[in-house]
Design a protein around this motif. Sequence first.
Motif, mmCIF file in Angstrom:
data_model
loop_
_atom_site.group_PDB
_atom_site.id
_atom_site.type_symbol
_atom_site.label_atom_id
_atom_site.label_comp_id
_atom_site.label_asym_id
_atom_site.label_seq_id
_atom_site.Cartn_x
_atom_site.Cartn_y
_atom_site.Cartn_z
ATOM 1 N N TYR A 88 0.975 -1.281 0.029
ATOM 2 C CA TYR A 88 0.001 -0.170 0.106
ATOM 3 C C TYR A 88 0.820 1.399 0.052
ATOM 4 O O TYR A 88 1.737 1.346 0.798
ATOM 5 N N ARG A 89 0.569 2.140 -1.048
ATOM 6 C CA ARG A 89 1.183 3.361 -1.096
ATOM 7 C C ARG A 89 2.813 3.109 -0.877
ATOM 8 O O ARG A 89 3.687 4.224 -0.288
ATOM 9 N N GLY A 90 3.385 2.156 -1.718
ATOM 10 C CA GLY A 90 4.778 1.782 -1.959
ATOM 11 C C GLY A 90 5.459 0.995 -0.879
ATOM 12 O O GLY A 90 6.555 0.781 -1.028
ATOM 13 N N ARG A 91 4.714 0.549 -0.024
ATOM 14 C CA ARG A 91 5.412 -0.279 1.201
ATOM 15 C C ARG A 91 4.474 -1.517 1.443
ATOM 16 O O ARG A 91 3.034 -1.476 1.155
ATOM 17 N N LEU A 119 -9.605 0.529 6.929
ATOM 18 C CA LEU A 119 -8.391 0.407 7.249
ATOM 19 C C LEU A 119 -7.557 1.310 6.562
ATOM 20 O O LEU A 119 -6.538 1.898 7.100
ATOM 21 N N LEU A 120 -7.794 1.541 5.367
ATOM 22 C CA LEU A 120 -7.011 2.264 4.385
ATOM 23 C C LEU A 120 -7.183 3.815 4.912
ATOM 24 O O LEU A 120 -6.124 4.687 4.865
ATOM 25 N N ASP A 121 -8.426 4.341 5.350
ATOM 26 C CA ASP A 121 -8.647 5.564 5.727
ATOM 27 C C ASP A 121 -7.763 5.838 7.231
ATOM 28 O O ASP A 121 -7.290 6.830 7.286
ATOM 29 N N PRO A 144 -2.462 8.128 -1.888
ATOM 30 C CA PRO A 144 -3.646 7.225 -1.202
ATOM 31 C C PRO A 144 -4.031 6.360 -2.628
ATOM 32 O O PRO A 144 -4.229 6.962 -3.680
ATOM 33 N N GLU A 145 -4.580 4.999 -2.219
ATOM 34 C CA GLU A 145 -5.241 4.494 -3.351
ATOM 35 C C GLU A 145 -6.365 3.522 -2.951
ATOM 36 O O GLU A 145 -6.493 3.080 -1.640
ATOM 37 N N ARG A 146 -7.208 3.023 -3.521
ATOM 38 C CA ARG A 146 -8.178 2.152 -3.300
ATOM 39 C C ARG A 146 -8.394 0.993 -4.088
ATOM 40 O O ARG A 146 -8.138 1.120 -5.382
ATOM 41 N N LEU A 147 -8.662 -0.082 -3.509
ATOM 42 C CA LEU A 147 -8.660 -1.343 -4.407
ATOM 43 C C LEU A 147 -10.122 -1.288 -4.940
ATOM 44 O O LEU A 147 -11.101 -0.741 -4.410
ATOM 45 N N PRO A 148 -10.367 -1.792 -6.041
ATOM 46 C CA PRO A 148 -11.693 -1.961 -6.767
ATOM 47 C C PRO A 148 -12.668 -2.807 -5.924
ATOM 48 O O PRO A 148 -12.157 -3.973 -5.148
ATOM 49 N N PRO A 149 -14.168 -2.647 -5.857
ATOM 50 C CA PRO A 149 -14.750 -3.538 -5.186
ATOM 51 C C PRO A 149 -14.715 -4.904 -5.481
ATOM 52 O O PRO A 149 -14.242 -5.216 -6.766
ATOM 53 N N THR A 150 -15.197 -5.899 -5.030
ATOM 54 C CA THR A 150 -15.019 -7.539 -5.104
ATOM 55 C C THR A 150 -15.928 -7.670 -6.352
ATOM 56 O O THR A 150 -17.029 -7.268 -6.014
ATOM 57 N N ARG A 151 -15.650 -8.236 -7.414
ATOM 58 C CA ARG A 151 -16.224 -8.562 -8.233
ATOM 59 C C ARG A 151 -16.881 -9.867 -8.202
ATOM 60 O O ARG A 151 -16.400 -10.865 -8.027
ATOM 61 N N LEU A 152 -18.187 -10.198 -8.544
ATOM 62 C CA LEU A 152 -18.862 -11.537 -8.123
ATOM 63 C C LEU A 152 -19.763 -11.700 -9.339
ATOM 64 O O LEU A 152 -20.132 -10.872 -10.196
ATOM 65 N N PRO A 153 -20.077 -12.918 -9.658
ATOM 66 C CA PRO A 153 -20.963 -13.304 -10.588
ATOM 67 C C PRO A 153 -22.383 -12.767 -10.387
ATOM 68 O O PRO A 153 -22.843 -12.556 -9.437
#
Length: 451
Positions: free
Chosen positions: A215-218, A304-306, A324-333
Amino acid sequence: MSAAHHQTGRGRPGTVDVVVLGAGHSGLAMSHCLAERGIEHVVLERGEVGNAWRHERWASLRLLTPNWQSRLPGYRYHGADPDGFMTMPEVVDFIAGYARQLAAPVHTGTTVTSVTAMEGGYRVRTDRGEWRCRALVIATGARNLPAVPALTAAVPPEIFTIHPLAYRQPEQLPPGGVLVVGASATGVQLADELQRSGRPVTLAVGEHVRVPRRYRGRDIQWWLDAAGILDQRYDEVDDPVRVRHLPSPQLVGSPEHATLDLNALGARGVHLVGRLAGLRDGRLQFSGSLRNVCALADLKLGRLLDTLDAWASANGLDEAAHPPERLPPTRLPERPVLELDLRRGAIRSIVWATGFRPDYRWLHLPVLDRKGRLRHDGGVVAPGLYALGLPFLRRRKSSFIHGAEDDARELTAHLVEHLRRSTTGRLVPVAGWTPPDHPPGWSIAPDPAAG
Protein backbone atom coordinates in the motif's frame (compact mmCIF):
# COMPACT_ATOMS: atom_id res chain seq x y z
CA MET A 1 15.52 -19.70 41.57
CA SER A 2 18.57 -21.43 40.25
CA ALA A 3 20.39 -20.83 36.99
CA ALA A 4 19.06 -22.84 34.07
CA HIS A 5 21.13 -25.43 32.26
CA HIS A 6 21.19 -24.93 28.50
CA GLN A 7 22.23 -28.31 27.11
CA THR A 8 19.71 -29.17 24.44
CA GLY A 9 18.11 -32.54 25.06
CA ARG A 10 20.06 -33.25 28.26
CA GLY A 11 18.86 -33.58 31.81
CA ARG A 12 16.62 -36.15 33.42
CA PRO A 13 12.99 -35.63 34.44
CA GLY A 14 12.61 -34.24 37.93
CA THR A 15 11.67 -30.99 39.67
CA VAL A 16 12.23 -27.64 38.02
CA ASP A 17 10.91 -24.11 38.50
CA VAL A 18 9.22 -23.89 35.09
CA VAL A 19 8.24 -26.31 32.33
CA VAL A 20 7.60 -24.86 28.88
CA LEU A 21 5.56 -27.03 26.51
CA GLY A 22 6.53 -26.58 22.86
CA ALA A 23 9.82 -25.69 21.15
CA GLY A 24 8.44 -23.51 18.40
CA HIS A 25 9.28 -19.83 18.20
CA SER A 26 7.00 -18.96 21.15
CA GLY A 27 8.39 -21.59 23.50
CA LEU A 28 11.96 -20.63 22.61
CA ALA A 29 11.20 -16.95 23.15
CA MET A 30 9.93 -17.81 26.62
CA SER A 31 13.05 -19.90 27.25
CA HIS A 32 15.21 -16.88 26.39
CA CYS A 33 13.28 -14.62 28.77
CA LEU A 34 13.39 -17.18 31.60
CA ALA A 35 17.13 -17.67 31.11
CA GLU A 36 17.65 -13.90 31.31
CA ARG A 37 16.05 -14.02 34.76
CA GLY A 38 18.12 -17.04 35.81
CA ILE A 39 15.04 -19.24 36.18
CA GLU A 40 15.58 -22.98 36.00
CA HIS A 41 13.39 -24.44 33.27
CA VAL A 42 13.06 -27.06 30.56
CA VAL A 43 11.32 -26.98 27.19
CA LEU A 44 9.49 -30.18 26.23
CA GLU A 45 8.87 -30.85 22.53
CA ARG A 46 6.98 -33.85 21.11
CA GLY A 47 8.99 -33.80 17.87
CA GLU A 48 11.84 -31.60 16.73
CA VAL A 49 12.55 -27.92 17.30
CA GLY A 50 10.06 -26.05 15.11
CA ASN A 51 8.16 -29.28 14.59
CA ALA A 52 4.96 -27.78 13.15
CA TRP A 53 6.93 -25.69 10.66
CA ARG A 54 8.78 -28.83 9.57
CA HIS A 55 5.89 -31.24 9.22
CA GLU A 56 2.53 -29.46 9.15
CA ARG A 57 2.82 -26.91 6.33
CA TRP A 58 2.44 -27.26 2.57
CA ALA A 59 5.53 -27.19 0.37
CA SER A 60 5.05 -23.81 -1.33
CA LEU A 61 4.03 -21.87 1.79
CA ARG A 62 5.93 -18.72 2.70
CA LEU A 63 5.58 -16.50 5.74
CA LEU A 64 2.96 -13.77 5.43
CA THR A 65 5.31 -11.30 7.11
CA PRO A 66 8.41 -9.85 5.39
CA ASN A 67 11.83 -11.00 6.52
CA TRP A 68 12.68 -7.75 8.28
CA GLN A 69 9.83 -8.53 10.65
CA SER A 70 11.28 -11.93 11.59
CA ARG A 71 12.76 -11.37 15.02
CA LEU A 72 12.79 -13.03 18.42
CA PRO A 73 14.33 -11.94 21.73
CA GLY A 74 18.06 -11.52 21.05
CA TYR A 75 17.78 -12.79 17.46
CA ARG A 76 16.65 -11.46 14.10
CA TYR A 77 16.89 -11.92 10.35
CA HIS A 78 20.21 -10.71 8.91
CA GLY A 79 19.93 -12.02 5.34
CA ALA A 80 20.22 -10.24 2.02
CA ASP A 81 16.48 -10.01 1.26
CA PRO A 82 14.76 -8.10 4.10
CA ASP A 83 11.65 -7.44 1.99
CA GLY A 84 11.25 -11.08 0.91
CA PHE A 85 9.24 -13.83 2.56
CA MET A 86 10.78 -16.94 4.11
CA THR A 87 10.01 -20.36 2.69
CA MET A 88 9.22 -23.13 5.14
CA PRO A 89 12.80 -24.55 5.07
CA GLU A 90 14.08 -21.06 5.78
CA VAL A 91 11.68 -20.69 8.70
CA VAL A 92 12.87 -24.02 10.10
CA ASP A 93 16.50 -22.91 9.76
CA PHE A 94 15.66 -19.60 11.45
CA ILE A 95 14.03 -21.25 14.46
CA ALA A 96 16.65 -24.01 14.72
CA GLY A 97 19.38 -21.37 14.60
CA TYR A 98 17.68 -19.52 17.42
CA ALA A 99 17.56 -22.67 19.55
CA ARG A 100 21.26 -23.26 18.94
CA GLN A 101 22.16 -19.70 19.87
CA LEU A 102 20.18 -19.98 23.08
CA ALA A 103 21.52 -23.44 23.86
CA ALA A 104 17.98 -23.82 25.14
CA PRO A 105 17.22 -26.73 27.50
CA VAL A 106 15.02 -28.48 24.96
CA HIS A 107 14.01 -32.10 25.35
CA THR A 108 12.93 -33.24 21.89
CA GLY A 109 10.98 -36.42 21.16
CA THR A 110 9.11 -35.97 24.43
CA THR A 111 5.33 -36.29 24.27
CA VAL A 112 3.28 -34.90 27.14
CA THR A 113 0.60 -37.38 28.20
CA SER A 114 -1.00 -35.45 31.07
CA VAL A 115 -0.77 -32.23 33.04
CA THR A 116 -2.37 -32.16 36.47
CA ALA A 117 -2.22 -29.93 39.51
CA MET A 118 -0.27 -30.78 42.61
CA GLU A 119 0.31 -28.83 45.77
CA GLY A 120 2.67 -26.01 44.94
CA GLY A 121 2.51 -26.39 41.18
CA TYR A 122 1.95 -28.86 38.37
CA ARG A 123 2.81 -32.43 37.44
CA VAL A 124 3.74 -33.05 33.81
CA ARG A 125 3.78 -36.68 32.73
CA THR A 126 5.52 -37.58 29.47
CA ASP A 127 6.47 -40.73 27.61
CA ARG A 128 10.00 -40.16 28.92
CA GLY A 129 9.31 -39.53 32.56
CA GLU A 130 7.62 -37.08 34.90
CA TRP A 131 8.41 -33.43 35.61
CA ARG A 132 7.19 -31.39 38.54
CA CYS A 133 7.21 -27.62 38.34
CA ARG A 134 6.08 -24.52 40.16
CA ALA A 135 4.89 -22.87 36.94
CA LEU A 136 3.91 -24.12 33.50
CA VAL A 137 3.87 -22.35 30.13
CA ILE A 138 1.75 -23.83 27.33
CA ALA A 139 3.34 -22.83 24.00
CA THR A 140 1.90 -25.62 21.86
CA GLY A 141 0.04 -23.27 19.51
CA ALA A 142 -3.51 -23.18 18.20
CA ARG A 143 -3.06 -25.20 15.00
CA ASN A 144 -2.88 -28.75 16.36
CA LEU A 145 -6.04 -30.34 14.92
CA PRO A 146 -8.31 -29.74 11.91
CA ALA A 147 -11.48 -27.75 12.55
CA VAL A 148 -13.99 -29.11 10.06
CA PRO A 149 -17.79 -28.86 9.95
CA ALA A 150 -19.95 -31.76 11.04
CA LEU A 151 -21.33 -32.15 7.52
CA THR A 152 -18.02 -33.71 6.43
CA ALA A 153 -19.52 -37.03 7.51
CA ALA A 154 -22.09 -36.73 4.71
CA VAL A 155 -19.55 -36.32 1.89
CA PRO A 156 -19.88 -39.23 -0.56
CA PRO A 157 -16.99 -41.70 -0.23
CA GLU A 158 -15.84 -41.21 -3.83
CA ILE A 159 -14.96 -37.55 -3.07
CA PHE A 160 -11.38 -37.03 -1.91
CA THR A 161 -11.16 -34.74 1.13
CA ILE A 162 -8.15 -33.18 2.81
CA HIS A 163 -7.32 -30.54 5.41
CA PRO A 164 -4.36 -28.13 5.11
CA LEU A 165 -2.59 -29.95 7.97
CA ALA A 166 -2.20 -32.93 5.61
CA TYR A 167 -1.94 -31.05 2.30
CA ARG A 168 1.54 -30.69 0.82
CA GLN A 169 1.14 -30.23 -2.96
CA PRO A 170 -1.52 -30.41 -5.72
CA GLU A 171 -0.43 -33.89 -6.82
CA GLN A 172 -2.03 -35.32 -3.67
CA LEU A 173 -5.44 -34.60 -5.20
CA PRO A 174 -6.98 -36.62 -8.01
CA PRO A 175 -7.56 -34.94 -11.38
CA GLY A 176 -10.72 -32.89 -11.67
CA GLY A 177 -12.51 -30.06 -9.97
CA VAL A 178 -11.75 -28.94 -6.42
CA LEU A 179 -13.95 -27.20 -3.87
CA VAL A 180 -11.94 -25.16 -1.37
CA VAL A 181 -14.05 -24.33 1.68
CA GLY A 182 -12.89 -21.17 3.44
CA ALA A 183 -11.41 -17.92 2.12
CA SER A 184 -8.95 -16.81 4.76
CA ALA A 185 -5.19 -16.74 4.04
CA THR A 186 -4.97 -20.53 3.80
CA GLY A 187 -8.04 -20.92 1.60
CA VAL A 188 -7.09 -18.28 -0.96
CA GLN A 189 -3.51 -19.55 -1.21
CA LEU A 190 -4.56 -23.15 -1.79
CA ALA A 191 -7.28 -22.11 -4.23
CA ASP A 192 -4.66 -20.18 -6.20
CA GLU A 193 -2.14 -23.04 -6.17
CA LEU A 194 -4.70 -25.64 -7.20
CA GLN A 195 -6.08 -23.46 -9.99
CA ARG A 196 -2.56 -22.93 -11.33
CA SER A 197 -2.06 -26.72 -11.29
CA GLY A 198 -4.77 -27.03 -13.95
CA ARG A 199 -7.65 -28.08 -11.73
CA PRO A 200 -10.92 -26.14 -11.90
CA VAL A 201 -11.43 -24.57 -8.48
CA THR A 202 -14.56 -23.39 -6.70
CA LEU A 203 -14.03 -21.33 -3.55
CA ALA A 204 -16.71 -21.20 -0.85
CA VAL A 205 -16.45 -17.75 0.74
CA GLY A 206 -17.59 -16.81 4.22
CA GLU A 207 -16.47 -13.97 6.47
CA HIS A 208 -13.02 -12.79 5.41
CA VAL A 209 -10.52 -9.96 5.83
CA ARG A 210 -9.32 -8.28 2.65
CA VAL A 211 -6.01 -6.36 2.58
CA PRO A 212 -3.50 -5.41 -0.13
CA ARG A 213 0.00 -6.86 -0.07
CA ARG A 214 1.49 -3.42 -0.66
CA TYR A 215 0.00 0.00 0.00
CA ARG A 216 1.36 3.38 -1.05
CA GLY A 217 4.73 1.88 -1.95
CA ARG A 218 5.30 -0.19 1.21
CA ASP A 219 4.31 -3.63 2.46
CA ILE A 220 1.02 -3.60 4.35
CA GLN A 221 2.85 -5.03 7.38
CA TRP A 222 5.04 -1.92 7.47
CA TRP A 223 1.95 0.25 7.72
CA LEU A 224 0.27 -1.91 10.36
CA ASP A 225 3.48 -1.99 12.38
CA ALA A 226 4.39 1.70 12.05
CA ALA A 227 0.85 2.92 12.75
CA GLY A 228 0.73 0.86 15.96
CA ILE A 229 -2.17 -1.31 14.86
CA LEU A 230 -0.25 -4.54 15.49
CA ASP A 231 0.54 -3.32 19.02
CA GLN A 232 -3.10 -2.86 20.01
CA ARG A 233 -3.64 -4.74 23.26
CA TYR A 234 -6.33 -7.26 24.05
CA ASP A 235 -7.64 -5.08 26.90
CA GLU A 236 -8.15 -2.19 24.47
CA VAL A 237 -10.87 -3.90 22.42
CA ASP A 238 -14.48 -4.44 23.43
CA ASP A 239 -14.62 -8.17 22.72
CA PRO A 240 -11.17 -9.82 22.65
CA VAL A 241 -12.67 -13.32 22.35
CA ARG A 242 -14.42 -12.37 19.10
CA VAL A 243 -11.32 -10.65 17.72
CA ARG A 244 -9.20 -13.70 18.54
CA HIS A 245 -11.34 -15.78 16.22
CA LEU A 246 -11.51 -13.48 13.22
CA PRO A 247 -10.27 -14.99 9.93
CA SER A 248 -6.64 -14.42 9.02
CA PRO A 249 -6.17 -11.69 6.36
CA GLN A 250 -6.14 -12.70 2.70
CA LEU A 251 -2.38 -12.43 2.18
CA VAL A 252 0.35 -14.38 0.46
CA GLY A 253 4.11 -14.03 0.78
CA SER A 254 5.46 -14.20 -2.76
CA PRO A 255 8.53 -12.95 -4.63
CA GLU A 256 6.18 -10.76 -6.68
CA HIS A 257 4.67 -9.13 -3.55
CA ALA A 258 1.30 -9.83 -5.16
CA THR A 259 -2.10 -9.07 -3.69
CA LEU A 260 -4.15 -12.25 -3.48
CA ASP A 261 -7.81 -11.39 -3.03
CA LEU A 262 -11.05 -12.65 -4.53
CA ASN A 263 -10.62 -10.39 -7.56
CA ALA A 264 -7.20 -11.90 -8.30
CA LEU A 265 -8.60 -15.41 -7.94
CA GLY A 266 -11.62 -14.62 -10.11
CA ALA A 267 -9.35 -13.25 -12.83
CA ARG A 268 -7.53 -16.62 -12.87
CA GLY A 269 -10.76 -18.56 -13.30
CA VAL A 270 -11.62 -19.51 -9.70
CA HIS A 271 -15.42 -19.72 -9.27
CA LEU A 272 -16.76 -17.96 -6.19
CA VAL A 273 -19.74 -19.24 -4.21
CA GLY A 274 -21.14 -18.42 -0.80
CA ARG A 275 -20.42 -20.05 2.53
CA LEU A 276 -21.01 -23.81 2.55
CA ALA A 277 -24.29 -24.12 4.43
CA GLY A 278 -25.32 -27.75 3.99
CA LEU A 279 -24.92 -31.10 2.29
CA ARG A 280 -27.86 -33.37 1.65
CA ASP A 281 -28.15 -36.38 -0.66
CA GLY A 282 -24.86 -35.50 -2.30
CA ARG A 283 -25.88 -31.91 -3.02
CA LEU A 284 -23.83 -29.04 -1.62
CA GLN A 285 -25.81 -25.99 -0.56
CA PHE A 286 -24.25 -22.52 -0.38
CA SER A 287 -25.42 -19.40 1.41
CA GLY A 288 -26.95 -16.61 -0.65
CA SER A 289 -25.11 -13.96 1.40
CA LEU A 290 -21.93 -13.87 -0.74
CA ARG A 291 -22.56 -10.34 -1.99
CA ASN A 292 -23.20 -8.99 1.51
CA VAL A 293 -20.16 -10.75 2.96
CA CYS A 294 -17.89 -9.31 0.28
CA ALA A 295 -19.40 -5.84 0.63
CA LEU A 296 -18.62 -5.93 4.35
CA ALA A 297 -15.02 -6.99 3.69
CA ASP A 298 -14.66 -4.16 1.16
CA LEU A 299 -16.07 -1.69 3.68
CA LYS A 300 -13.66 -2.79 6.40
CA LEU A 301 -10.75 -2.55 3.96
CA GLY A 302 -11.72 1.03 3.14
CA ARG A 303 -11.84 1.91 6.84
CA LEU A 304 -8.40 0.40 7.39
CA LEU A 305 -6.87 2.35 4.52
CA ASP A 306 -8.56 5.54 5.78
CA THR A 307 -6.92 4.93 9.16
CA LEU A 308 -3.51 4.42 7.57
CA ASP A 309 -3.91 7.56 5.44
CA ALA A 310 -4.84 9.63 8.48
CA TRP A 311 -1.82 8.30 10.36
CA ALA A 312 0.46 9.08 7.40
CA SER A 313 -0.82 12.66 7.24
CA ALA A 314 -0.48 13.15 10.99
CA ASN A 315 3.12 11.96 10.84
CA GLY A 316 4.20 13.95 7.79
CA LEU A 317 4.54 10.97 5.44
CA ASP A 318 2.27 12.09 2.63
CA GLU A 319 5.11 13.42 0.47
CA ALA A 320 7.42 10.44 1.04
CA ALA A 321 4.74 7.81 0.44
CA HIS A 322 2.89 7.11 -2.78
CA PRO A 323 -0.53 8.77 -3.13
CA PRO A 324 -3.51 7.13 -1.41
CA GLU A 325 -5.15 4.39 -3.43
CA ARG A 326 -8.19 2.17 -3.20
CA LEU A 327 -8.78 -1.36 -4.44
CA PRO A 328 -11.77 -1.95 -6.71
CA PRO A 329 -14.82 -3.56 -5.10
CA THR A 330 -14.94 -7.35 -5.10
CA ARG A 331 -16.25 -8.58 -8.44
CA LEU A 332 -18.85 -11.32 -8.18
CA PRO A 333 -20.97 -13.34 -10.64
CA GLU A 334 -24.41 -11.89 -11.24
CA ARG A 335 -26.01 -15.06 -9.91
CA PRO A 336 -23.67 -17.09 -7.73
CA VAL A 337 -24.29 -20.82 -7.67
CA LEU A 338 -26.35 -21.89 -4.67
CA GLU A 339 -26.12 -25.66 -5.13
CA LEU A 340 -23.70 -28.23 -6.58
CA ASP A 341 -24.43 -31.90 -7.12
CA LEU A 342 -21.36 -33.95 -6.15
CA ARG A 343 -22.78 -36.94 -8.01
CA ARG A 344 -22.28 -35.23 -11.37
CA GLY A 345 -18.49 -35.44 -11.10
CA ALA A 346 -17.58 -31.75 -11.53
CA ILE A 347 -16.11 -31.75 -8.01
CA ARG A 348 -13.66 -34.56 -7.28
CA SER A 349 -11.95 -33.15 -4.18
CA ILE A 350 -12.78 -30.94 -1.20
CA VAL A 351 -10.14 -29.00 0.72
CA TRP A 352 -11.36 -28.02 4.19
CA ALA A 353 -9.62 -24.67 4.73
CA THR A 354 -11.95 -24.15 7.65
CA GLY A 355 -9.39 -23.49 10.33
CA PHE A 356 -7.67 -25.27 13.16
CA ARG A 357 -8.20 -25.99 16.81
CA PRO A 358 -5.82 -26.63 19.68
CA ASP A 359 -5.34 -30.07 21.20
CA TYR A 360 -5.52 -30.01 24.98
CA ARG A 361 -6.54 -33.61 25.59
CA TRP A 362 -3.57 -33.99 27.92
CA LEU A 363 -4.55 -30.97 30.03
CA HIS A 364 -6.48 -32.29 33.04
CA LEU A 365 -7.38 -28.92 34.51
CA PRO A 366 -10.74 -27.08 34.39
CA VAL A 367 -9.40 -24.21 32.28
CA LEU A 368 -11.14 -24.86 28.95
CA ASP A 369 -14.35 -23.38 27.60
CA ARG A 370 -17.12 -25.49 26.07
CA LYS A 371 -15.32 -25.46 22.71
CA GLY A 372 -12.10 -26.79 24.20
CA ARG A 373 -10.24 -23.47 24.10
CA LEU A 374 -8.16 -22.08 26.94
CA ARG A 375 -9.77 -19.43 29.08
CA HIS A 376 -7.12 -16.84 29.80
CA ASP A 377 -6.56 -13.19 30.57
CA GLY A 378 -3.82 -12.09 28.21
CA GLY A 379 -2.07 -15.45 28.53
CA VAL A 380 -2.56 -15.81 32.30
CA VAL A 381 -4.64 -18.96 32.66
CA ALA A 382 -4.43 -19.67 36.40
CA PRO A 383 -1.89 -19.18 39.19
CA GLY A 384 1.40 -20.38 37.75
CA LEU A 385 -0.21 -21.45 34.46
CA TYR A 386 0.41 -19.46 31.28
CA ALA A 387 -0.23 -19.66 27.53
CA LEU A 388 1.85 -18.21 24.73
CA GLY A 389 1.59 -18.13 20.93
CA LEU A 390 -2.19 -17.89 20.59
CA PRO A 391 -3.96 -15.36 18.33
CA PHE A 392 -4.25 -11.88 19.86
CA LEU A 393 -2.96 -13.25 23.16
CA ARG A 394 -1.86 -9.83 24.39
CA ARG A 395 -1.57 -7.88 21.12
CA ARG A 396 -2.75 -8.13 17.55
CA LYS A 397 0.75 -9.26 16.55
CA SER A 398 0.79 -12.17 19.02
CA SER A 399 0.37 -14.86 16.37
CA PHE A 400 3.27 -13.55 14.26
CA ILE A 401 6.86 -14.60 14.96
CA HIS A 402 7.86 -11.07 15.91
CA GLY A 403 4.92 -10.83 18.30
CA ALA A 404 6.31 -13.45 20.66
CA GLU A 405 8.92 -11.20 22.29
CA ASP A 406 6.68 -8.64 23.98
CA ASP A 407 4.22 -11.31 25.11
CA ALA A 408 6.98 -13.54 26.47
CA ARG A 409 8.63 -10.70 28.38
CA GLU A 410 5.38 -9.57 30.01
CA LEU A 411 4.33 -13.09 30.94
CA THR A 412 7.82 -13.80 32.29
CA ALA A 413 7.51 -10.78 34.58
CA HIS A 414 4.14 -12.11 35.81
CA LEU A 415 5.61 -15.59 36.24
CA VAL A 416 8.59 -14.32 38.23
CA GLU A 417 6.25 -12.51 40.58
CA HIS A 418 4.20 -15.69 40.96
CA LEU A 419 7.34 -17.66 41.90
CA ARG A 420 8.35 -15.00 44.38
CA ARG A 421 4.93 -14.93 46.01
CA SER A 422 4.58 -18.71 46.08
CA THR A 423 7.95 -18.97 47.83
CA THR A 424 6.53 -16.86 50.65
CA GLY A 425 3.47 -19.09 50.81
CA ARG A 426 1.10 -16.36 49.70
CA LEU A 427 -0.05 -17.86 46.40
CA VAL A 428 0.24 -21.59 45.83
CA PRO A 429 -2.27 -23.74 43.89
CA VAL A 430 -3.50 -26.50 46.20
CA ALA A 431 -6.24 -29.09 45.88
CA GLY A 432 -9.71 -27.63 46.39
CA TRP A 433 -8.56 -24.01 46.41
CA THR A 434 -10.47 -21.45 44.33
CA PRO A 435 -8.22 -18.59 43.18
CA PRO A 436 -10.04 -15.24 43.38
CA ASP A 437 -8.44 -14.00 40.14
CA HIS A 438 -9.77 -16.82 37.93
CA PRO A 439 -13.24 -17.23 36.40
CA PRO A 440 -15.81 -18.96 38.65
CA GLY A 441 -15.68 -22.72 38.62
CA TRP A 442 -11.90 -23.06 38.95
CA SER A 443 -10.75 -25.94 41.10
CA ILE A 444 -7.81 -28.28 41.03
CA ALA A 445 -8.76 -31.42 39.11
CA PRO A 446 -7.86 -34.80 40.58
CA ASP A 447 -4.93 -36.59 38.98
CA PRO A 448 -6.50 -39.32 36.78
CA ALA A 449 -3.33 -41.39 37.05
CA ALA A 450 -3.37 -41.42 40.83
CA GLY A 451 -6.03 -44.08 41.04
